[in-house]
Design a protein around this motif. Structure first.
Motif, PDB file in Angstrom:
ATOM      1  N   SER A 101      -4.990  -5.357  -8.893  1.00 35.96           N
ATOM      2  CA  SER A 101      -3.552  -5.530  -8.717  1.00 35.96           C
ATOM      3  C   SER A 101      -2.810  -5.135  -9.995  1.00 35.96           C
ATOM      4  N   HIS A 102      -3.335  -5.532 -11.123  1.00 33.35           N
ATOM      5  CA  HIS A 102      -2.727  -5.177 -12.405  1.00 33.35           C
ATOM      6  C   HIS A 102      -2.717  -3.659 -12.597  1.00 33.35           C
ATOM      7  N   ARG A 103      -3.808  -3.014 -12.251  1.00 40.05           N
ATOM      8  CA  ARG A 103      -3.883  -1.548 -12.384  1.00 40.05           C
ATOM      9  C   ARG A 103      -2.876  -0.855 -11.473  1.00 40.05           C
ATOM     10  N   ILE A 104      -2.770  -1.323 -10.242  1.00 41.58           N
ATOM     11  CA  ILE A 104      -1.835  -0.719  -9.283  1.00 41.58           C
ATOM     12  C   ILE A 104      -0.394  -0.903  -9.767  1.00 41.58           C
ATOM     13  N   LYS A 105      -0.079  -2.105 -10.260  1.00 40.90           N
ATOM     14  CA  LYS A 105       1.266  -2.352 -10.781  1.00 40.90           C
ATOM     15  C   LYS A 105       1.548  -1.464 -11.986  1.00 40.90           C
ATOM     16  N   LYS A 106       0.550  -1.239 -12.809  1.00 41.07           N
ATOM     17  CA  LYS A 106       0.703  -0.369 -13.975  1.00 41.07           C
ATOM     18  C   LYS A 106       0.996   1.062 -13.525  1.00 41.07           C
ATOM     19  N   LEU A 107       0.283   1.530 -12.491  1.00 41.66           N
ATOM     20  CA  LEU A 107       0.535   2.870 -11.955  1.00 41.66           C
ATOM     21  C   LEU A 107       1.966   2.990 -11.439  1.00 41.66           C
ATOM     22  N   GLU A 108       2.430   1.969 -10.720  1.00 41.57           N
ATOM     23  CA  GLU A 108       3.789   1.984 -10.198  1.00 41.57           C
ATOM     24  C   GLU A 108       4.807   1.973 -11.340  1.00 41.57           C
ATOM     25  N   ASN A 115       0.832  -1.206   0.000  1.00 44.05           N
ATOM     26  CA  ASN A 115       0.000   0.000   0.000  1.00 44.05           C
ATOM     27  C   ASN A 115       0.863   1.252   0.000  1.00 44.05           C
ATOM     28  N   ALA A 116       1.920   1.245   0.800  1.00 45.05           N
ATOM     29  CA  ALA A 116       2.808   2.408   0.870  1.00 45.05           C
ATOM     30  C   ALA A 116       3.499   2.643  -0.476  1.00 45.05           C
ATOM     31  N   ALA A 158      -8.168   7.362  -1.612  1.00 46.33           N
ATOM     32  CA  ALA A 158      -9.323   7.543  -0.726  1.00 46.33           C
ATOM     33  C   ALA A 158      -9.355   6.509   0.394  1.00 46.33           C
ATOM     34  N   TYR A 159      -8.843   5.310   0.120  1.00 45.17           N
ATOM     35  CA  TYR A 159      -8.887   4.219   1.098  1.00 45.17           C
ATOM     36  C   TYR A 159      -7.492   3.617   1.281  1.00 45.17           C
ATOM     37  N   PRO A 160      -6.568   4.356   1.874  1.00 41.30           N
ATOM     38  CA  PRO A 160      -5.184   3.874   1.969  1.00 41.30           C
ATOM     39  C   PRO A 160      -4.999   2.645   2.857  1.00 41.30           C
ATOM     40  N   ASP A 161      -5.907   2.405   3.780  1.00 37.77           N
ATOM     41  CA  ASP A 161      -5.752   1.281   4.700  1.00 37.77           C
ATOM     42  C   ASP A 161      -6.435   0.002   4.219  1.00 37.77           C
ATOM     43  N   TYR A 162      -7.168   0.080   3.137  1.00 43.03           N
ATOM     44  CA  TYR A 162      -7.875  -1.102   2.634  1.00 43.03           C
ATOM     45  C   TYR A 162      -6.895  -2.110   2.039  1.00 43.03           C
ATOM     46  N   THR A 163      -7.227  -3.380   2.206  1.00 41.25           N
ATOM     47  CA  THR A 163      -6.485  -4.412   1.497  1.00 41.25           C
ATOM     48  C   THR A 163      -6.907  -4.357   0.036  1.00 41.25           C
ATOM     49  N   LEU A 164      -6.213  -5.077  -0.798  1.00 42.37           N
ATOM     50  CA  LEU A 164      -6.539  -5.097  -2.216  1.00 42.37           C
ATOM     51  C   LEU A 164      -7.950  -5.647  -2.443  1.00 42.37           C
ATOM     52  N   ALA A 165      -8.308  -6.672  -1.694  1.00 43.72           N
ATOM     53  CA  ALA A 165      -9.643  -7.252  -1.830  1.00 43.72           C
ATOM     54  C   ALA A 165     -10.720  -6.253  -1.412  1.00 43.72           C
ATOM     55  N   GLN A 166     -10.501  -5.561  -0.317  1.00 42.02           N
ATOM     56  CA  GLN A 166     -11.465  -4.560   0.144  1.00 42.02           C
ATOM     57  C   GLN A 166     -11.571  -3.414  -0.854  1.00 42.02           C
ATOM     58  N   LEU A 167     -10.439  -3.003  -1.390  1.00 41.56           N
ATOM     59  CA  LEU A 167     -10.431  -1.905  -2.347  1.00 41.56           C
ATOM     60  C   LEU A 167     -11.154  -2.298  -3.635  1.00 41.56           C
ATOM     61  N   PRO A 197      -9.075   6.314 -17.872  1.00 42.32           N
ATOM     62  CA  PRO A 197     -10.026   6.372 -16.757  1.00 42.32           C
ATOM     63  C   PRO A 197      -9.894   5.228 -15.750  1.00 42.32           C
ATOM     64  N   ALA A 198      -9.629   4.012 -16.209  1.00 41.14           N
ATOM     65  CA  ALA A 198      -9.524   2.872 -15.289  1.00 41.14           C
ATOM     66  C   ALA A 198      -8.350   3.045 -14.326  1.00 41.14           C
ATOM     67  N   LEU A 199      -7.226   3.515 -14.833  1.00 39.57           N
ATOM     68  CA  LEU A 199      -6.064   3.729 -13.970  1.00 39.57           C
ATOM     69  C   LEU A 199      -6.270   4.922 -13.045  1.00 39.57           C
ATOM     70  N   ARG A 200      -6.883   5.968 -13.566  1.00 40.40           N
ATOM     71  CA  ARG A 200      -7.155   7.150 -12.742  1.00 40.40           C
ATOM     72  C   ARG A 200      -8.098   6.779 -11.598  1.00 40.40           C
ATOM     73  N   GLU A 201      -9.110   5.975 -11.893  1.00 39.85           N
ATOM     74  CA  GLU A 201     -10.053   5.554 -10.854  1.00 39.85           C
ATOM     75  C   GLU A 201      -9.361   4.695  -9.804  1.00 39.85           C
ATOM     76  N   ALA A 202      -8.471   3.809 -10.235  1.00 43.77           N
ATOM     77  CA  ALA A 202      -7.728   2.976  -9.288  1.00 43.77           C
ATOM     78  C   ALA A 202      -6.872   3.851  -8.370  1.00 43.77           C
TER      79      ALA A 202
END
Length: 111
Positions: free
Chosen positions: A87-94, A32-33, A64-73, A53-58
């Motif tokens: 997970s794929h979207r988050i990895k793409k952002l990174e 998450n960090a 908005a929910y920094p403490d959520y797990t991936l499943a909760q998010l 839009p999909a990446l921006r929304e992710a």
């Protein structure tokens, strides 16, 4: 003697579960960090607005929910998306943040 064996077995099972849960929480917090750091970098560079839009929304959901797990998010999306899709979207952002940093560093070296 049997009572001691049962007691030790239960204690060992409990310790294993606790250690596993602790390790998972640590991994979740670290992931998450890392995602938040990448998203904040993209935001500071004005790159969030240029994302699909999909990446921006992710990115917005993670912020908005920094403490959520991936499943909760993943459940926070409407409609909900799969954990692996998020997970794929988050990895793409990174990846995008890393690429942008690298390009900026290379440009600075050539100046």
């Amino acid at each position: 003697l049997m009572n001691e064996k049962v007691y030790k077995s239960i204690r060992n099972q409990t310790n294993r579960r606790t250690n596993c849960d602790t390790a998972n929480l640590g991994k979740t917090a670290q992931a998450n960090a890392s995602a938040l750091k990448a998203i904040r970098y993209l935001e500071s560079e004005g790159a969030l607005d240029t994302l699909p839009p999909a990446l921006r929304e992710a990115a917005e959901k993670r912020m908005a929910y920094p403490d959520y797990t991936l499943a909760q998010l993943a459940e926070a999306f409407s409609p909900a998306i799969s954990k692996s899709g998020l997970s794929h979207r988050i990895k793409k952002l990174e990846f995008i943040a890393h690429t942008l940093k690298r390009r900026k560093a290379e440009a600075a070296e050539h100046v």
